[in-house]
Design a protein around this motif. Structure first.
Motif, PDB file in Angstrom:
ATOM      1  N   PHE A  34      10.133   3.891  -5.686  1.00 37.88           N
ATOM      2  CA  PHE A  34       9.945   3.593  -7.102  1.00 37.88           C
ATOM      3  C   PHE A  34       8.633   4.186  -7.583  1.00 37.88           C
ATOM      4  O   PHE A  34       7.557   3.813  -7.109  1.00 37.88           O
ATOM      5  CB  PHE A  34       9.949   2.079  -7.303  1.00 37.88           C
ATOM      6  CG  PHE A  34       9.918   1.680  -8.744  1.00 37.88           C
ATOM      7  CD1 PHE A  34      11.081   1.680  -9.494  1.00 37.88           C
ATOM      8  CD2 PHE A  34       8.720   1.327  -9.358  1.00 37.88           C
ATOM      9  CE1 PHE A  34      11.057   1.325 -10.836  1.00 37.88           C
ATOM     10  CE2 PHE A  34       8.694   0.972 -10.696  1.00 37.88           C
ATOM     11  CZ  PHE A  34       9.860   0.972 -11.432  1.00 37.88           C
ATOM     12  N   SER A  35       8.722   5.122  -8.527  1.00 32.09           N
ATOM     13  CA  SER A  35       7.506   5.757  -9.024  1.00 32.09           C
ATOM     14  C   SER A  35       7.078   5.174 -10.357  1.00 32.09           C
ATOM     15  O   SER A  35       5.961   5.401 -10.802  1.00 32.09           O
ATOM     16  CB  SER A  35       7.745   7.259  -9.194  1.00 32.09           C
ATOM     17  OG  SER A  35       8.661   7.467 -10.269  1.00 32.09           O
ATOM     18  N   GLY A  36       7.963   4.444 -11.007  1.00 32.28           N
ATOM     19  CA  GLY A  36       7.663   3.971 -12.358  1.00 32.28           C
ATOM     20  C   GLY A  36       8.175   4.947 -13.402  1.00 32.28           C
ATOM     21  O   GLY A  36       8.094   4.696 -14.594  1.00 32.28           O
ATOM     22  N   LEU A  60      11.532  -2.383  -3.187  1.00 35.75           N
ATOM     23  CA  LEU A  60      11.034  -1.175  -3.849  1.00 35.75           C
ATOM     24  C   LEU A  60       9.791  -0.717  -3.085  1.00 35.75           C
ATOM     25  O   LEU A  60       8.972  -1.544  -2.683  1.00 35.75           O
ATOM     26  CB  LEU A  60      10.636  -1.457  -5.295  1.00 35.75           C
ATOM     27  CG  LEU A  60      11.700  -1.902  -6.299  1.00 35.75           C
ATOM     28  CD1 LEU A  60      11.099  -1.889  -7.711  1.00 35.75           C
ATOM     29  CD2 LEU A  60      12.924  -1.010  -6.249  1.00 35.75           C
ATOM     30  N   ILE A  61       9.682   0.592  -2.901  1.00 37.58           N
ATOM     31  CA  ILE A  61       8.451   1.131  -2.311  1.00 37.58           C
ATOM     32  C   ILE A  61       7.715   1.908  -3.398  1.00 37.58           C
ATOM     33  O   ILE A  61       8.293   2.788  -4.034  1.00 37.58           O
ATOM     34  CB  ILE A  61       8.753   2.099  -1.143  1.00 37.58           C
ATOM     35  CG1 ILE A  61       9.351   1.334   0.032  1.00 37.58           C
ATOM     36  CG2 ILE A  61       7.500   2.842  -0.716  1.00 37.58           C
ATOM     37  CD1 ILE A  61       9.639   2.212   1.239  1.00 37.58           C
ATOM     38  N   HIS A  62       6.474   1.554  -3.622  1.00 29.90           N
ATOM     39  CA  HIS A  62       5.682   2.319  -4.573  1.00 29.90           C
ATOM     40  C   HIS A  62       4.508   2.952  -3.843  1.00 29.90           C
ATOM     41  O   HIS A  62       3.772   2.269  -3.132  1.00 29.90           O
ATOM     42  CB  HIS A  62       5.159   1.409  -5.700  1.00 29.90           C
ATOM     43  CG  HIS A  62       4.353   2.164  -6.712  1.00 29.90           C
ATOM     44  ND1 HIS A  62       3.082   1.780  -7.108  1.00 29.90           N
ATOM     45  CD2 HIS A  62       4.619   3.294  -7.402  1.00 29.90           C
ATOM     46  CE1 HIS A  62       2.618   2.643  -8.010  1.00 29.90           C
ATOM     47  NE2 HIS A  62       3.535   3.564  -8.203  1.00 29.90           N
ATOM     48  N   ILE A  88       6.938  -3.088  -1.804  1.00 30.20           N
ATOM     49  CA  ILE A  88       6.062  -2.594  -0.737  1.00 30.20           C
ATOM     50  C   ILE A  88       5.183  -1.514  -1.353  1.00 30.20           C
ATOM     51  O   ILE A  88       5.695  -0.575  -1.964  1.00 30.20           O
ATOM     52  CB  ILE A  88       6.897  -1.976   0.417  1.00 30.20           C
ATOM     53  CG1 ILE A  88       7.788  -3.041   1.057  1.00 30.20           C
ATOM     54  CG2 ILE A  88       5.994  -1.321   1.444  1.00 30.20           C
ATOM     55  CD1 ILE A  88       8.817  -2.468   2.034  1.00 30.20           C
ATOM     56  N   VAL A  89       3.875  -1.674  -1.243  1.00 29.61           N
ATOM     57  CA  VAL A  89       2.980  -0.672  -1.821  1.00 29.61           C
ATOM     58  C   VAL A  89       2.325   0.114  -0.698  1.00 29.61           C
ATOM     59  O   VAL A  89       1.752  -0.461   0.228  1.00 29.61           O
ATOM     60  CB  VAL A  89       1.901  -1.328  -2.702  1.00 29.61           C
ATOM     61  CG1 VAL A  89       0.943  -0.274  -3.249  1.00 29.61           C
ATOM     62  CG2 VAL A  89       2.553  -2.083  -3.854  1.00 29.61           C
ATOM     63  N   THR A 122       4.167   4.720   5.275  1.00 34.40           N
ATOM     64  CA  THR A 122       4.771   3.485   4.757  1.00 34.40           C
ATOM     65  C   THR A 122       6.197   3.322   5.272  1.00 34.40           C
ATOM     66  O   THR A 122       6.618   2.237   5.648  1.00 34.40           O
ATOM     67  CB  THR A 122       4.770   3.513   3.210  1.00 34.40           C
ATOM     68  OG1 THR A 122       3.450   3.804   2.759  1.00 34.40           O
ATOM     69  CG2 THR A 122       5.214   2.177   2.638  1.00 34.40           C
ATOM     70  N   ILE A 123       6.924   4.435   5.283  1.00 32.97           N
ATOM     71  CA  ILE A 123       8.299   4.408   5.792  1.00 32.97           C
ATOM     72  C   ILE A 123       8.308   3.978   7.257  1.00 32.97           C
ATOM     73  O   ILE A 123       9.086   3.125   7.671  1.00 32.97           O
ATOM     74  CB  ILE A 123       8.960   5.799   5.606  1.00 32.97           C
ATOM     75  CG1 ILE A 123       9.337   5.989   4.136  1.00 32.97           C
ATOM     76  CG2 ILE A 123      10.179   5.967   6.508  1.00 32.97           C
ATOM     77  CD1 ILE A 123       9.875   7.365   3.793  1.00 32.97           C
TER      78      ILE A 123
END
Lengths: 301, 419
Positions: A34-36, A60-62, A88-89, A122-123
């Motif tokens: 998720f980039s926004g 969501l991963i940002h 998840i950031v 992160t992944i």
């Protein structure tokens, strides 16, 4: 007209929902990148449709570059709260602090390229085996032959020589330990489709996409927003402009266009008009925007 | 332009080197205003550098060419354009390298195939090969574009001869809708606008055909098929007992109250509701993505297929398949694969190769049964568990399979179930 038929947006939607459901069915720990930006917002909206009346069974991963538009962050937090799902950031600042990446210096310094390392970390840290993204095949030539299910090796890399053929609607998500997939449910959508869909579905998007007054500097054929990260170059002056953004990313690399489109309908009209008149006169805005999209892609996809 | 009511047409382009396929695609993109100014500028400059008098529209697909030089696998590139009537997805497959594999991939999702014939050369071996694959993949519509008409003085005789030859050849194929258009992709004759040079041709232009060809019947709306992808269980107070079978309708029409059977188990029930995010609906048809709830609590999992009780799919562990081999590694006798079909996955073994097809001569080869890249063969496959399916002729979705190598996880073959 045949009674049993879907129009193109309905068919694209059905296809994307099918792909998102395949991901949840085939993988153990999938997530949405998720980039926004509008594309990942549309993907999240489609995921919601795919699993209703249940919650989206995906976090969501940002990837947070630390150089964000405040509006994007606020939008992200509200969305996550509304959907009741996990966020998840991945922090680029942390990657820098840990020495995983080195901060760029100089006038054009950006954290865009650094995102890739943070994303892969992160992944790996969250054992994500499929990351769903909002990339589209119409964005550029190299993307034109990307798969819906795009295989990544244990280094997180894409091997164009080893792409799996993708036939009918059968998606092969088999992988070895340590490998993962990137999945692109809106591969077959164009920019126009995305805007038409947002309009039709009335999907909330960050206010930055609508025309608003803001201070900006004209640089490289685009209007760069004034922020704490922008340092003025010689000869540049800050101007107040009625403008909006056609894509959203890191604030240091996202330029806007002059526009008075303040409703979804006007945006759709503007995008449509840009497409058809681009041939007649030089579209400098568009050129810079393509460059922007490219940089975005290097980082995210 | 901002209309939401367009239809979607997916087509594939078949052609060999120098037949003008790139130019034709470039022409369609350009004339439908799907090209940005910077792209046009770039190819205008390249054309000038090459000393060409015109803008070479084939350069629009040039990305592929440079990639080929770098040795990157090029298979299918997807391109998009739209007119006020339809949105088009082109599966653009390059001509020569691994041709069969690429065209099979591109054709698998297409409603229509554009087959290019060079007016000077007429029907050649490649034309036959392309047409055979289009027929094998059951593409419902074929448009034969007789290209480079400018190089044969827009001769009606030349065009008619090619139509005659192709019609005769096509009688051996399984295609019902074939149309012929004399064009010059280079000059734009009969592509978007009617040509001044072919007054004898009273048919439609290519774009007009693409915009109006009837595709509403391309889906099977008779035999109801619903492969279950995943199960939705909200576990919330509001939807405590909700159990929805999520999937995409692969054929026919489902309605609440329908008596259904779950395959391969044979369990029966009645449809309680058909749900979407917007709420429950009265009918679901292909290719809609919906969730189905049943009156009874049955043991249903991913890979099962919900069908109507009075119209069931086949269930078997023995499949008769026309297979296209897609991998560099040859088929080893007795090797085992994961067979994927709709949402199901079962282990399988290729028991027997019945024959290989010579797709240039449309003849069976029975004395050489070694299967390598691009080979098309009729094979018998045995699966470890029963599979619910239809013949590919009847349903392209429930009748198609892929084989996945158990060790590399690569997709090594595509198959169409014969019966």
């Amino acid at each position: 007209m045949h009674k049993y038929y879907l129009n193109h947006l309905q068919e694209l939607e059905a296809e994307a929902i099918f792909v998102i459901r395949e991901v949840v069915a085939q993988f153990d720990r999938p997530a949405i990148l998720f980039s926004g930006g509008k594309d990942s917002i549309v993907v999240t909206h489609l995921a919601r449709k795919a699993f209703a009346p249940a919650k989206i069974p995906l976090p969501l991963i940002h990837i947070d570059t630390g150089h964000n538009f405040p509006e994007t962050m606020e939008f992200r937090d509200n969305l996550v709260k509304r959907l009741g799902i996990q966020l998840i950031v991945g922090s680029v600042q942390e990657s820098i602090n840990k020495g995983r990446v080195k901060e760029e210096t100089g006038l054009n310094a950006s954290r865009n390229a650094l995102q890739t390392v943070t994303l892969l970390d992160t992944i790996e840290a969250n054992k994500i085996d499929a990351a769903i993204g909002g990339a589209r095949r119409d964005e550029e030539k190299a993307r034109a032959k990307e798969r819906f299910f795009s295989h990544r090796d244990e280094f997180g890399q894409w091997d164009p020589k080893n792409q799996r053929p993708e036939l009918w609607n059968i998606f092969n998500g088999r992988k070895h330990q340590g490998e993962h997939f990137r999945v692109f449910p809106i591969s077959n959508w164009t920019e126009m489709d995305v805007w038409n869909y947002i309009w039709k579905e009335n999907i909330p998007i960050p206010s930055l996409y609508f025309a608003h007054e803001r201070e900006a500097v004209y640089r490289d054929n685009t209007w760069m927003p004034v922020s704490e990260f922008l340092s003025l170059r010689e000869g540049e002056t800050i101007q107040k402009k009625l403008m909006r953004f056609r894509t959203l990313g890191d604030i240091t690399i996202t330029g806007g266009i002059e526009s008075d489109a303040d409703t979804l309908e006007k945006i759709v009209m503007e995008v449509a008009a840009t497409r058809s008149t681009e041939r007649g006169n030089r579209g400098d805005d568009k050129r810079s925007e393509n460059a922007m999209e490219d940089r975005k892609k290097q980082g995210y996809f | 332009m901002a209309t939401n009511t367009r239809e979607l047409l997916r087509f594939t382009t078949a052609g060999s080197v120098d037949d003008g396929k790139s130019t034709l695609i470039g022409r369609l993109l350009y004339d439908s205003k799907s090209i940005f100014e910077d792209q046009i500028d770039a190819i205008r400059q390249s054309s000038e550098r090459k000393g060409l008098a015109h803008v070479d529209l084939s350069l629009l697909t040039d990305g592929l060419r440079s990639e080929r030089e770098q040795g990157i696998t090029i298979d299918v590139a997807y391109r998009y354009f739209a007119t006020p009537k339809r949105k088009f997805i082109i599966a653009d497959t390059p001509g020569h390298i691994q041709y069969t594999r690429n065209m099979v991939t591109g054709a698998s999702t297409a409603n229509l195939a554009l087959i290019l014939v060079d007016a000077r050369k007429g029907i050649v071996e490649q034309t036959c090969r392309h047409s055979y694959i289009a027929s094998l993949l059951q593409i419902p519509h074929i448009i034969v574009c007789v290209n480079k008409m400018d190089l044969v003085d827009y001769s009606e005789e030349v065009f008619n001869k090619i139509v005659e030859d192709y019609t005769e050849f096509a009688s051996k194929l399984d295609v019902t809708d074939i149309r012929y258009i004399p064009i010059s992709a280079l000059n734009g004759d009969n592509v978007v606008n009617h040509s001044e040079h072919t007054k004898w041709y009273h048919g439609a232009t290519l774009l007009h055909e693409l915009e109006t060809i009837h595709i509403g019947s391309d889906y099977n709306h008779i035999d109801a098929r619903f492969p279950v992808q995943t199960i939705i269980r909200p576990h919330s107070t509001e939807h405590h007992d909700y159990r929805g079978y999520a999937g995409r309708v692969a054929g026919g029409i489902f309605r609440p109250g329908d008596a259904v059977t779950v395959l391969p188990s044979g369990l029966t029930s009645t449809i309680k509701s058909i749900d979407t995010f917007e709420g429950s609906i009265k009918e679901a048809f292909a290719p809609m993505s919906v969730s189905i709830t049943l009156e009874d609590d049955l043991d249903i999992s991913r890979g099962d297929m919900i069908v109507k009780e009075n119209n069931q799919a086949e269930v078997s562990q023995d499949l008769d398949i026309m297979m296209c081999w897609l991998n560099g590694k040859k088929l080893q006798p007795g090797s085992k694969f994961y067979l994927r079909q709709s949402a199901s996955e079962v282990r399988s073994i290729v028991k027997e190769v019945l024959y290989k097809m010579d797709i240039n001569q449309l003849q069976r080869i029975e004395d050489d049964k070694e299967i390598g890249m691009n080979d098309i063969a009729r094979v018998k496959i045995r699966t470890t568990k029963p599979v619910a399916y239809d013949a590919y002729r009847k349903n392209r979705s429930t009748g198609s399979v892929i084989l996945v190598d158990e060790s590399t996880n690569e997709t090594v073959a595509a198959g169409m179930i014969v019966e």
